[in-house]
Design an enzyme around this catalytic site. Structure first.
Site, PDB file in Angstrom:
ATOM      1  N   THR A  46       0.817  -1.210   0.000  1.00  0.00           N
ATOM      2  CA  THR A  46       0.000   0.000   0.000  1.00  0.00           C
ATOM      3  C   THR A  46       0.849   1.258   0.000  1.00  0.00           C
ATOM      4  O   THR A  46       0.588   2.203  -0.750  1.00  0.00           O
ATOM      5  CB  THR A  46      -0.923   0.005   1.232  1.00  0.00           C
ATOM      6  OG1 THR A  46      -1.719  -1.181   1.226  1.00  0.00           O
ATOM      7  CG2 THR A  46      -1.836   1.213   1.228  1.00  0.00           C
ATOM      8  N   THR A  47       1.877   1.279   0.843  1.00  0.00           N
ATOM      9  CA  THR A  47       2.748   2.454   0.951  1.00  0.00           C
ATOM     10  C   THR A  47       3.540   2.686  -0.329  1.00  0.00           C
ATOM     11  O   THR A  47       4.004   3.802  -0.587  1.00  0.00           O
ATOM     12  CB  THR A  47       3.689   2.302   2.163  1.00  0.00           C
ATOM     13  OG1 THR A  47       2.890   2.071   3.334  1.00  0.00           O
ATOM     14  CG2 THR A  47       4.544   3.534   2.389  1.00  0.00           C
ATOM     15  N   TYR A 109     -13.077  -1.801  -1.690  1.00  0.00           N
ATOM     16  CA  TYR A 109     -14.262  -1.302  -2.396  1.00  0.00           C
ATOM     17  C   TYR A 109     -15.337  -2.384  -2.529  1.00  0.00           C
ATOM     18  O   TYR A 109     -16.412  -2.247  -1.957  1.00  0.00           O
ATOM     19  CB  TYR A 109     -13.929  -0.693  -3.758  1.00  0.00           C
ATOM     20  CG  TYR A 109     -15.127   0.014  -4.363  1.00  0.00           C
ATOM     21  CD1 TYR A 109     -15.570   1.215  -3.832  1.00  0.00           C
ATOM     22  CD2 TYR A 109     -15.826  -0.529  -5.432  1.00  0.00           C
ATOM     23  CE1 TYR A 109     -16.690   1.847  -4.348  1.00  0.00           C
ATOM     24  CE2 TYR A 109     -16.944   0.098  -5.948  1.00  0.00           C
ATOM     25  CZ  TYR A 109     -17.371   1.292  -5.405  1.00  0.00           C
ATOM     26  OH  TYR A 109     -18.483   1.910  -5.909  1.00  0.00           O
ATOM     27  N   TYR A 135      -3.498  -9.151   5.202  1.00  0.00           N
ATOM     28  CA  TYR A 135      -3.344  -7.764   5.638  1.00  0.00           C
ATOM     29  C   TYR A 135      -4.723  -7.187   5.903  1.00  0.00           C
ATOM     30  O   TYR A 135      -5.534  -7.050   4.995  1.00  0.00           O
ATOM     31  CB  TYR A 135      -2.591  -6.972   4.563  1.00  0.00           C
ATOM     32  CG  TYR A 135      -2.342  -5.508   4.881  1.00  0.00           C
ATOM     33  CD1 TYR A 135      -2.475  -4.984   6.162  1.00  0.00           C
ATOM     34  CD2 TYR A 135      -1.962  -4.640   3.858  1.00  0.00           C
ATOM     35  CE1 TYR A 135      -2.236  -3.644   6.423  1.00  0.00           C
ATOM     36  CE2 TYR A 135      -1.713  -3.297   4.116  1.00  0.00           C
ATOM     37  CZ  TYR A 135      -1.864  -2.808   5.394  1.00  0.00           C
ATOM     38  OH  TYR A 135      -1.638  -1.479   5.654  1.00  0.00           O
ATOM     39  N   ARG A 140      -8.690   1.584   5.214  1.00  0.00           N
ATOM     40  CA  ARG A 140      -8.404   1.787   3.794  1.00  0.00           C
ATOM     41  C   ARG A 140      -9.269   0.926   2.887  1.00  0.00           C
ATOM     42  O   ARG A 140      -9.493   1.273   1.732  1.00  0.00           O
ATOM     43  CB  ARG A 140      -6.922   1.504   3.503  1.00  0.00           C
ATOM     44  CG  ARG A 140      -5.965   2.443   4.208  1.00  0.00           C
ATOM     45  CD  ARG A 140      -4.539   2.276   3.697  1.00  0.00           C
ATOM     46  NE  ARG A 140      -4.375   2.912   2.402  1.00  0.00           N
ATOM     47  CZ  ARG A 140      -3.661   4.024   2.187  1.00  0.00           C
ATOM     48  NH1 ARG A 140      -3.071   4.637   3.191  1.00  0.00           N
ATOM     49  NH2 ARG A 140      -3.541   4.514   0.973  1.00  0.00           N
ATOM     50  N   LYS A 163      -0.909  -9.144   9.023  1.00  0.00           N
ATOM     51  CA  LYS A 163      -0.547  -7.764   9.341  1.00  0.00           C
ATOM     52  C   LYS A 163      -1.829  -7.092   9.782  1.00  0.00           C
ATOM     53  O   LYS A 163      -2.773  -6.971   9.009  1.00  0.00           O
ATOM     54  CB  LYS A 163       0.064  -7.055   8.130  1.00  0.00           C
ATOM     55  CG  LYS A 163       0.412  -5.593   8.397  1.00  0.00           C
ATOM     56  CD  LYS A 163       0.933  -4.881   7.159  1.00  0.00           C
ATOM     57  CE  LYS A 163       1.176  -3.410   7.439  1.00  0.00           C
ATOM     58  NZ  LYS A 163       1.605  -2.660   6.222  1.00  0.00           N
ATOM     59  N   ILE A 204       5.323  -4.225  10.489  1.00  0.00           N
ATOM     60  CA  ILE A 204       5.583  -3.860   9.097  1.00  0.00           C
ATOM     61  C   ILE A 204       5.261  -2.382   9.017  1.00  0.00           C
ATOM     62  O   ILE A 204       4.108  -1.986   9.114  1.00  0.00           O
ATOM     63  CB  ILE A 204       4.758  -4.708   8.121  1.00  0.00           C
ATOM     64  CG1 ILE A 204       5.204  -6.176   8.220  1.00  0.00           C
ATOM     65  CG2 ILE A 204       4.921  -4.196   6.687  1.00  0.00           C
ATOM     66  CD1 ILE A 204       4.363  -7.145   7.406  1.00  0.00           C
TER      67      ILE A 204
END
Length: 293
Positions: A46-47, A109, A135, A140, A163, A204
């Site tokens: 994501t990052t 979504y 994750y 998000r 995570k 993480i």
């Protein structure tokens, strides 16, 4: 045996001025992380702005990280998306490239109902022979993995970690209780030591882009029984952590890295620059911690 213990970095993707991937800079970042004791590198998570990387770019970033680390640290490939077939393809190719672990975010979504979530993660796990980390980041994705789904998925042999970034410490305790085989990793930089008190193996981390050694040392202190030192480090860096999430990730961390001289470029649209007020706050915070003058 744990997948890993310590602090992994959710590595950013550096861009040139025209928003192409800057592979020369990416190699510099990999070397910086390894030199500063990173315990794992997450590629194309994501990052890393995976949502705005196309298929080829995402696979290139993952392969580049695998090739450049040369087994000096673990590479975790970020392979989750909101299409099961695409997540499977990302995972298969990452495994073929040599990823040590694949990590898949819950579908965003469209979210997925319970049966769909089980199918999504099971298909990913069945497509590779390496460990899989789930994750969970509801802020998000809009979905929080139900505990019964986590329990079911923990029984899939190579789904070995999660995570966890819900920010709900009671939920973390529930995961540890109902899925004791799973390695838990904090996905919230401000909750590492509290989660380790419940059995987490580390973090993480977003802030490991700029303080990898400090995060590694914090986790290792906790593991080695130096609880006081670990907690002191968690508290010491809380203002820095807050600053790195003053706007949506990874906008603040990339701005901080640019201020520190990493020259990683801007985020791709729809992520725009920090507001002037928040930019000044990030600058002042970096100065407070001695990361810039």
């Amino acid at each position: 045996m744990s997948l890993f213990e310590g602090a992994g970095v959710a590595l950013i993707t550096p861009f040139t001025r025209d928003y192409k991937i800057n592979y020369e800079k990416l190699e510099e970042l990999i070397e910086f992380q390894i030199a500063n004791k990173v315990d794992a590198i997450v590629a194309a998570g994501t990052t890393a702005e995976s949502a705005t990387l196309n298929f080829e770019e995402r696979m290139e970033v993952i392969k580049f990280c695998i090739d450049r680390t040369k087994k000096r640290t673990l590479v975790i490939a970020g392979t989750g998306t909101n299409s099961t077939s695409m997540a499977v393809e990302f995972s298969k190719q990452s495994y073929e490239y040599g990823a040590d672990i694949v990590m898949a975010v819950t579908p965003y979504y469209n979210k997925g109902n319970e049966s769909g979530l089980i199918d999504y993660f099971t298909q990913i796990a069945n497509s590779v022979k390496c460990p899989v980390i789930m994750y969970n980041v509801p802020s998000r994705t809009g979905v929080k993995l139900p505990l019964n789904v986590i329990k079911t998925l923990s029984e899939v042999p190579n789904i070995q970690g999660i995570k966890e970034a819900s920010g709900d410490i009671g939920y973390v305790a529930d995961i540890a209780n109902i899925a004791p085989k799973l390695d838990i990793y904090s996905g919230n930089d401000d909750m590492v030591t509290p989660m380790m008190a419940l059995g987490a193996k580390g973090v993480i981390s977003v802030t490991s882009n700029i303080i990898p050694k400090e995060n590694h040392d914090m986790v290792m202190n906790y593991i080695n029984g130096n609880i006081k030192e670990a907690v002191e480090a968690q508290i010491k860096y809380i203002d820095l952590i807050r600053a790195m999430f003053i706007e949506v990730n990874p906008v603040p961390i990339k701005e901080a890295m640019n201020m520190m001289g990493f020259n990683v470029g801007e985020c791709r649209s729809p992520l725009g620059p920090l507001s002037e007020k928040n930019r000044e706050h990030v600058r002042q915070t970096l100065n407070k911690y001695g990361l810039i003058k």
